[in-house]
Design a protein around this motif. Sequence first.
Motif, mmCIF file in Angstrom:
data_model
loop_
_atom_site.group_PDB
_atom_site.id
_atom_site.type_symbol
_atom_site.label_atom_id
_atom_site.label_comp_id
_atom_site.label_asym_id
_atom_site.label_seq_id
_atom_site.Cartn_x
_atom_site.Cartn_y
_atom_site.Cartn_z
ATOM 1 N N GLY A 42 0.807 -1.222 0.000
ATOM 2 C CA GLY A 42 0.000 0.000 0.000
ATOM 3 C C GLY A 42 0.834 1.264 0.000
ATOM 4 O O GLY A 42 2.070 1.237 0.010
ATOM 5 N N ALA A 43 0.141 2.402 0.020
ATOM 6 C CA ALA A 43 0.787 3.697 -0.172
ATOM 7 C C ALA A 43 1.123 4.427 1.123
ATOM 8 O O ALA A 43 1.924 5.355 1.117
ATOM 9 C CB ALA A 43 -0.111 4.584 -1.035
ATOM 10 N N ASP A 209 -13.326 2.906 2.021
ATOM 11 C CA ASP A 209 -13.204 3.577 0.728
ATOM 12 C C ASP A 209 -12.087 2.928 -0.095
ATOM 13 O O ASP A 209 -10.947 3.416 -0.124
ATOM 14 C CB ASP A 209 -12.939 5.071 0.963
ATOM 15 N N THR A 210 -12.426 1.822 -0.765
ATOM 16 C CA THR A 210 -11.421 1.108 -1.567
ATOM 17 C C THR A 210 -10.943 1.967 -2.738
ATOM 18 O O THR A 210 -9.783 1.888 -3.140
ATOM 19 C CB THR A 210 -11.990 -0.213 -2.115
ATOM 20 N N GLU A 211 -11.856 2.789 -3.287
ATOM 21 C CA GLU A 211 -11.489 3.664 -4.418
ATOM 22 C C GLU A 211 -10.359 4.604 -4.027
ATOM 23 O O GLU A 211 -9.402 4.792 -4.779
ATOM 24 C CB GLU A 211 -12.696 4.521 -4.836
ATOM 25 N N LEU A 212 -10.487 5.193 -2.840
ATOM 26 C CA LEU A 212 -9.471 6.152 -2.386
ATOM 27 C C LEU A 212 -8.141 5.438 -2.135
ATOM 28 O O LEU A 212 -7.077 5.930 -2.542
ATOM 29 C CB LEU A 212 -9.955 6.867 -1.113
ATOM 30 N N VAL A 217 -2.589 4.277 -4.201
ATOM 31 C CA VAL A 217 -1.587 3.317 -4.701
ATOM 32 C C VAL A 217 -1.101 3.772 -6.073
ATOM 33 O O VAL A 217 0.112 3.805 -6.351
ATOM 34 C CB VAL A 217 -2.184 1.891 -4.765
ATOM 35 N N ARG A 218 -2.036 4.175 -6.939
ATOM 36 C CA ARG A 218 -1.661 4.648 -8.283
ATOM 37 C C ARG A 218 -0.857 5.944 -8.199
ATOM 38 O O ARG A 218 0.151 6.102 -8.888
ATOM 39 C CB ARG A 218 -2.905 4.877 -9.134
ATOM 40 N N ALA A 219 -1.324 6.862 -7.342
ATOM 41 C CA ALA A 219 -0.639 8.159 -7.220
ATOM 42 C C ALA A 219 0.789 7.995 -6.701
ATOM 43 O O ALA A 219 1.659 8.821 -6.996
ATOM 44 C CB ALA A 219 -1.437 9.084 -6.302
ATOM 45 N N LEU A 226 -1.805 -3.683 -7.835
ATOM 46 C CA LEU A 226 -2.009 -3.532 -6.390
ATOM 47 C C LEU A 226 -3.248 -2.685 -6.106
ATOM 48 O O LEU A 226 -3.923 -2.881 -5.088
ATOM 49 C CB LEU A 226 -0.771 -2.898 -5.749
ATOM 50 N N ALA A 227 -3.548 -1.752 -6.988
ATOM 51 C CA ALA A 227 -4.771 -0.947 -6.846
ATOM 52 C C ALA A 227 -5.994 -1.791 -7.196
ATOM 53 O O ALA A 227 -6.990 -1.807 -6.470
ATOM 54 C CB ALA A 227 -4.693 0.279 -7.745
#
Length: 234
Positions: A42-43, A209-212, A217-219, A226-227
């Motif tokens: 994760g991020a 909030d899985t979207e966030l 992860v992408r950002a 992983l996202a």
Amino acid sequence: MRIAVLSDVHANLEALEATLSALDERGGADAVYCLGDVVGYGADAAACVKRVRERCDGVVMGNHDAAVAREEGLEVLPSDGQAAARHNREQLSGEQLDWLADLPLTLEARGLRLVHASPDRPAAWTRLDGFRAAREQFDAFDEAVCFVGHTHRPAVMADSLGVLSVRSGNRYLINPGSVGQPRDENPRASFGLFDTDAFTYENVRVPYDTELAAEKVRAAGLPDRLARRLMRGK
Ligand code: ZN
């Protein structure tokens, strides 16, 4: 005594905060334990280490913690896991890396055994994903219950067949599932609540909030897989 058990947070702050809120809404616990893999994938490694240290009474080391803090076993992680481990290592302070590097492999607390992967050889990171593998572990601990993580799949494994629920008189390996990267095709965060007096266990699932989390992860420039797996829960 009510014990909350979290595992495999994997630097997913949204999932961790939702899990801690769900625990608080249920009246909290007398003690909270974490079965490791606080970081990796994760991020938000630094924020998750901070929160776990604030909220948990005991934490054991996971293979991703070892990879990030000690650069041990990095080469056996999948390539996306290696990328995340390197990212997380950059993000953590020296003091946080030292804390992670010094985590114990096992804990005995409140009459329970806690380990990331398996009690027989905790540093071998064995995946208890089958009946045979699980059955062999019962000789490796003396307590009635050993909590394990690592597979990211919630499970209750009794020491004999024909046991349909957690009850006093049997021994168990219990996997509370993963807070930050569930892999049982259910994207909701997962944790466990064990009552040592009543000898009862509950697996709790928590939407978050899985979207966030996926967007972070992408950002962070981490692999897109992983996202995506946060959204799919596998
Ligand atoms: Zn893990």
